[in-house]
Design a protein around this motif. Structure first.
Motif, PDB file in Angstrom:
ATOM      1  N   GLU A 189      54.657  53.506  49.815  1.00  0.00           N
ATOM      2  CA  GLU A 189      53.473  54.177  50.349  1.00  0.00           C
ATOM      3  C   GLU A 189      52.529  53.125  50.934  1.00  0.00           C
ATOM      4  O   GLU A 189      51.970  52.306  50.209  1.00  0.00           O
ATOM      5  N   LEU A 190      52.357  53.167  52.239  1.00  0.00           N
ATOM      6  CA  LEU A 190      51.544  52.171  52.938  1.00  0.00           C
ATOM      7  C   LEU A 190      50.373  52.861  53.624  1.00  0.00           C
ATOM      8  O   LEU A 190      50.551  53.801  54.399  1.00  0.00           O
ATOM      9  N   SER A 191      49.163  52.382  53.333  1.00  0.00           N
ATOM     10  CA  SER A 191      47.960  52.908  53.983  1.00  0.00           C
ATOM     11  C   SER A 191      47.731  52.127  55.277  1.00  0.00           C
ATOM     12  O   SER A 191      47.468  50.924  55.245  1.00  0.00           O
ATOM     13  N   LEU A 192      47.855  52.776  56.397  1.00  0.00           N
ATOM     14  CA  LEU A 192      47.744  52.108  57.692  1.00  0.00           C
ATOM     15  C   LEU A 192      46.295  51.695  57.955  1.00  0.00           C
ATOM     16  O   LEU A 192      45.372  52.524  57.885  1.00  0.00           O
ATOM     17  N   GLY A 193      46.127  50.412  58.227  1.00  0.00           N
ATOM     18  CA  GLY A 193      44.783  49.870  58.439  1.00  0.00           C
ATOM     19  C   GLY A 193      44.203  49.205  57.217  1.00  0.00           C
ATOM     20  O   GLY A 193      43.093  48.671  57.252  1.00  0.00           O
ATOM     21  N   SER A 194      44.955  49.204  56.117  1.00  0.00           N
ATOM     22  CA  SER A 194      44.456  48.606  54.870  1.00  0.00           C
ATOM     23  C   SER A 194      44.617  47.096  54.839  1.00  0.00           C
ATOM     24  O   SER A 194      43.984  46.413  54.036  1.00  0.00           O
ATOM     25  N   GLY A 195      45.504  46.563  55.700  1.00  0.00           N
ATOM     26  CA  GLY A 195      45.744  45.123  55.677  1.00  0.00           C
ATOM     27  C   GLY A 195      46.612  44.683  54.522  1.00  0.00           C
ATOM     28  O   GLY A 195      46.628  43.504  54.153  1.00  0.00           O
ATOM     29  N   GLN A 196      47.361  45.614  53.914  1.00  0.00           N
ATOM     30  CA  GLN A 196      48.241  45.268  52.793  1.00  0.00           C
ATOM     31  C   GLN A 196      49.365  44.324  53.218  1.00  0.00           C
ATOM     32  O   GLN A 196      49.754  43.446  52.461  1.00  0.00           O
ATOM     33  N   PHE A 197      49.867  44.566  54.422  1.00  0.00           N
ATOM     34  CA  PHE A 197      51.003  43.789  54.887  1.00  0.00           C
ATOM     35  C   PHE A 197      50.549  42.703  55.864  1.00  0.00           C
ATOM     36  O   PHE A 197      49.388  42.649  56.265  1.00  0.00           O
ATOM     37  N   ILE A 198      51.498  41.860  56.253  1.00  0.00           N
ATOM     38  CA  ILE A 198      51.166  40.741  57.130  1.00  0.00           C
ATOM     39  C   ILE A 198      50.694  41.269  58.486  1.00  0.00           C
ATOM     40  O   ILE A 198      51.049  42.370  58.892  1.00  0.00           O
ATOM     41  N   PRO A 199      49.862  40.489  59.196  1.00  0.00           N
ATOM     42  CA  PRO A 199      49.311  40.946  60.480  1.00  0.00           C
ATOM     43  C   PRO A 199      50.399  41.416  61.439  1.00  0.00           C
ATOM     44  O   PRO A 199      51.438  40.774  61.589  1.00  0.00           O
ATOM     45  N   GLY A 200      50.134  42.554  62.065  1.00  0.00           N
ATOM     46  CA  GLY A 200      51.059  43.089  63.052  1.00  0.00           C
ATOM     47  C   GLY A 200      52.002  44.141  62.513  1.00  0.00           C
ATOM     48  O   GLY A 200      52.571  44.925  63.289  1.00  0.00           O
ATOM     49  N   PHE A 201      52.195  44.183  61.195  1.00  0.00           N
ATOM     50  CA  PHE A 201      53.155  45.124  60.596  1.00  0.00           C
ATOM     51  C   PHE A 201      52.628  46.556  60.725  1.00  0.00           C
ATOM     52  O   PHE A 201      53.290  47.429  61.313  1.00  0.00           O
ATOM     53  N   GLU A 202      51.454  46.803  60.188  1.00  0.00           N
ATOM     54  CA  GLU A 202      50.934  48.165  60.145  1.00  0.00           C
ATOM     55  C   GLU A 202      50.672  48.699  61.547  1.00  0.00           C
ATOM     56  O   GLU A 202      50.902  49.890  61.822  1.00  0.00           O
ATOM     57  N   GLU A 203      50.208  47.831  62.445  1.00  0.00           N
ATOM     58  CA  GLU A 203      49.902  48.255  63.806  1.00  0.00           C
ATOM     59  C   GLU A 203      51.137  48.812  64.519  1.00  0.00           C
ATOM     60  O   GLU A 203      51.021  49.723  65.358  1.00  0.00           O
ATOM     61  N   GLN A 204      52.320  48.282  64.181  1.00  0.00           N
ATOM     62  CA  GLN A 204      53.540  48.722  64.844  1.00  0.00           C
ATOM     63  C   GLN A 204      54.129  50.001  64.239  1.00  0.00           C
ATOM     64  O   GLN A 204      55.047  50.598  64.803  1.00  0.00           O
ATOM     65  N   VAL A 205      53.566  50.413  63.096  1.00  0.00           N
ATOM     66  CA  VAL A 205      53.975  51.696  62.509  1.00  0.00           C
ATOM     67  C   VAL A 205      53.163  52.827  63.124  1.00  0.00           C
ATOM     68  O   VAL A 205      53.645  53.964  63.255  1.00  0.00           O
ATOM     69  N   VAL A 206      51.905  52.490  63.507  1.00  0.00           N
ATOM     70  CA  VAL A 206      51.053  53.488  64.168  1.00  0.00           C
ATOM     71  C   VAL A 206      51.760  54.007  65.423  1.00  0.00           C
ATOM     72  O   VAL A 206      52.332  53.237  66.200  1.00  0.00           O
ATOM     73  N   GLY A 207      51.718  55.325  65.605  1.00  0.00           N
ATOM     74  CA  GLY A 207      52.353  55.931  66.787  1.00  0.00           C
ATOM     75  C   GLY A 207      53.758  56.427  66.545  1.00  0.00           C
ATOM     76  O   GLY A 207      54.344  57.123  67.397  1.00  0.00           O
ATOM     77  N   LYS A 208      54.339  56.087  65.396  1.00  0.00           N
ATOM     78  CA  LYS A 208      55.700  56.557  65.082  1.00  0.00           C
ATOM     79  C   LYS A 208      55.636  57.913  64.371  1.00  0.00           C
ATOM     80  O   LYS A 208      54.632  58.272  63.748  1.00  0.00           O
ATOM     81  N   ASN A 209      56.747  58.655  64.442  1.00  0.00           N
ATOM     82  CA  ASN A 209      56.808  60.004  63.893  1.00  0.00           C
ATOM     83  C   ASN A 209      57.724  60.067  62.678  1.00  0.00           C
ATOM     84  O   ASN A 209      58.581  59.194  62.468  1.00  0.00           O
ATOM     85  N   THR A 210      57.550  61.119  61.894  1.00  0.00           N
ATOM     86  CA  THR A 210      58.411  61.358  60.731  1.00  0.00           C
ATOM     87  C   THR A 210      59.870  61.411  61.171  1.00  0.00           C
ATOM     88  O   THR A 210      60.215  62.089  62.149  1.00  0.00           O
ATOM     89  N   GLY A 211      60.719  60.660  60.463  1.00  0.00           N
ATOM     90  CA  GLY A 211      62.139  60.618  60.776  1.00  0.00           C
ATOM     91  C   GLY A 211      62.528  59.475  61.687  1.00  0.00           C
ATOM     92  O   GLY A 211      63.722  59.173  61.822  1.00  0.00           O
ATOM     93  N   ASP A 212      61.543  58.808  62.297  1.00  0.00           N
ATOM     94  CA  ASP A 212      61.858  57.687  63.199  1.00  0.00           C
ATOM     95  C   ASP A 212      62.452  56.514  62.426  1.00  0.00           C
ATOM     96  O   ASP A 212      62.031  56.210  61.301  1.00  0.00           O
ATOM     97  N   GLU A 213      63.428  55.859  63.046  1.00  0.00           N
ATOM     98  CA  GLU A 213      63.956  54.590  62.556  1.00  0.00           C
ATOM     99  C   GLU A 213      63.739  53.568  63.662  1.00  0.00           C
ATOM    100  O   GLU A 213      64.116  53.802  64.812  1.00  0.00           O
TER     101      GLU A 213
END
Length: 427
Positions: A189-213
């Motif tokens: 469970e990752l909160s987008l925009g929280s800065g939990q992960f290394i820079p650039g990780f969360e930003e690249q999840v934004v815009g993706k849809n359920t089921g995307d690989e």
């Protein structure tokens, strides 16, 4: 005890010559021998039973000199300092300049004392008190925060992931095409925009849809804790299972009834406005008081020993250590997390420490100029108040705080009141 001489060698330093005569020294040697003999082994005697003269013959006539000289410090040096009524700000430097059985001991004591303080025009200081007006926007923000606290998470299926969402993902990290240890997780469970992960990780999840690989590319920070990954490029294969978002309740009277003790939205807004106005008034008072004491110390002259600032920093660091220890942290752990060394950490307290020392000195001088007297009854009342506050007995509090120290604190508080009561606060 014999105070031979006292000389002022610097603005805040005194040098004392103190001596103990031969009789006092002999008595101290005997005490030192008696303390040490249980650990002394001499052939022909049971351990701890060797006569002093035999020990001195084997190990030298001066074998107990150092311990005896230390034994005499509270006997001769401390009374000498008390006799001179010196207000020490740190432990004095004590060295032995002469020592013999015939002549006793002579000490040179270097004492750093509180500075001489001069202050004037401390009454009637004018300071500005600016109270920030509370706006409708401020009230609405407070209410929005209440809605946030009462929101509920729902699964989103009709849009892509956005900042602020929580996404449930599988991920696996690769460096040079090889999966690395600790780089994979299922149903994370990752909160987008929280800065939990290394820079650039969360930003690249934004815009993706359920089921995307999909695959994202990042570079680990240079100071990353795993040295073999620090500064290195990597890719992560991601599968997005679910997008969750917070749904806020409708802002109406029904919500207010459910979430608060009020019946209507108007009542809630009025209450929030009153609290915000009270907070603004308190903030203005604190800011004005800070300005008042900043002005006060400009009216003081004193050559303050650097050690007083260092002692205050030590006190602040100890207080900080105690507070974080209640959270299960040590100072070393905390500094490692911040990436800060102890010197830099201490320096972070320097400005506040200097201010607090100066304000304290100014108020101590004002208390003397105003002939502030603290009665025994007032001291006892304060001990009882402290005991009630910390769920202790008055005697327990007295074991931590001396009567004189408390009297000084109360006198300083009274001096502060004198300054504040006479000040002119302009809105």
């Amino acid at each position: 005890m014999s105070l031979v001489s006292t000389n002022k060698i610097e603005a805040n330093k005194y040098e004392l010559e103190v001596s103990a005569d031969a009789a006092q020294f002999e008595e101290a040697i005997e005490k030192a021998y008696r303390k040490a003999r249980k650990n002394i082994t001499v052939k022909g005697f049971r351990k701890g039973n060797a006569p002093r003269k035999m020990v001195e013959k084997l190990y030298g006539d001066n074998v107990f000199f150092e311990d005896a000289a230390n034994e005499l410090i509270p006997v001769v040096v401390v009374p000498a300092l008390e006799e001179e009524k010196l207000e020490l700000v740190t432990t004095p430097d004590i060295i032995v300049t002469a020592i013999s059985k015939e002549g006793g001991v002579t000490y040179k004591v270097t004492a750093t004392v509180k500075p001489e303080v001069e202050i004037s025009d401390y009454k009637g200081i004018t300071v500005k008190k600016a109270v920030n007006a509370v706006t409708d926007e401020d009230v609405n923000k407070a209410i929005d925060a209440l809605r946030e606290r009462n929101g509920r998470m729902i699964t989103v299926e009709d849009r892509a992931a956005a900042k602020g969402d929580i996404v449930v993902i599988d991920f696996e990290g690769f460096k040079d095409g090889v999966a690395f240890e600790g780089g994979s997780e299922k149903n994370y469970e990752l909160s987008l925009g929280s800065g939990q992960f290394i820079p650039g990780f969360e930003e690249q999840v934004v815009g993706k849809n359920t089921g995307d690989e999909f695959t994202i590319n990042v570079t680990f920070p240079e100071n990353y804790q795993m040295k073999d990954l620090a500064g290195q490029p990597a890719e992560f294969k991601i599968k997005l299972h679910e997008i969750r978002a917070k749904e806020l309740p409708e802002l109406d009277d029904e919500f207010v009834k459910d979430a608060t003790d009020f019946d209507t939205l108007d009542e809630l807004k009025a209450d929030y406005r009153k609290k915000l106005e009270d907070n603004a008034e308190k903030a203005a008072e604190n800011a004005a008081e800070n300005e008042l004491f900043e002005t006060l110390i400009t009216k003081m002259t004193a050559e303050i020993p650097q050690v007083m600032f260092e002692n205050k920093i030590d006190e602040m660091v100890r207080d900080f250590e105690m507070r974080i220890s209640q959270q299960g942290l040590t100072l070393d752990m905390y500094l490692t997390y911040l990436g800060m060394d102890k010197d830099a950490f201490r320096k972070s307290f320097a400005e506040r420490a200097e201010r607090e020392v100066k304000v304290r000195l100014a108020l101590e001088k004002i208390a003397k100029l105003e002939n502030v007297e603290i009665t025994d009854e007032k001291v006892e009342e304060e001990f009882n108040d402290l005991a009630a506050r910390y769920n202790m007995t008055a005697d327990q509090v007295k074991s931590y705080i001396s009567v004189e120290a408390l009297k000084e604190d109360l006198a300083v508080a009274e001096a502060a009141k004198i300054v504040k009561d006479s000040a002119k606060f302009e809105g």
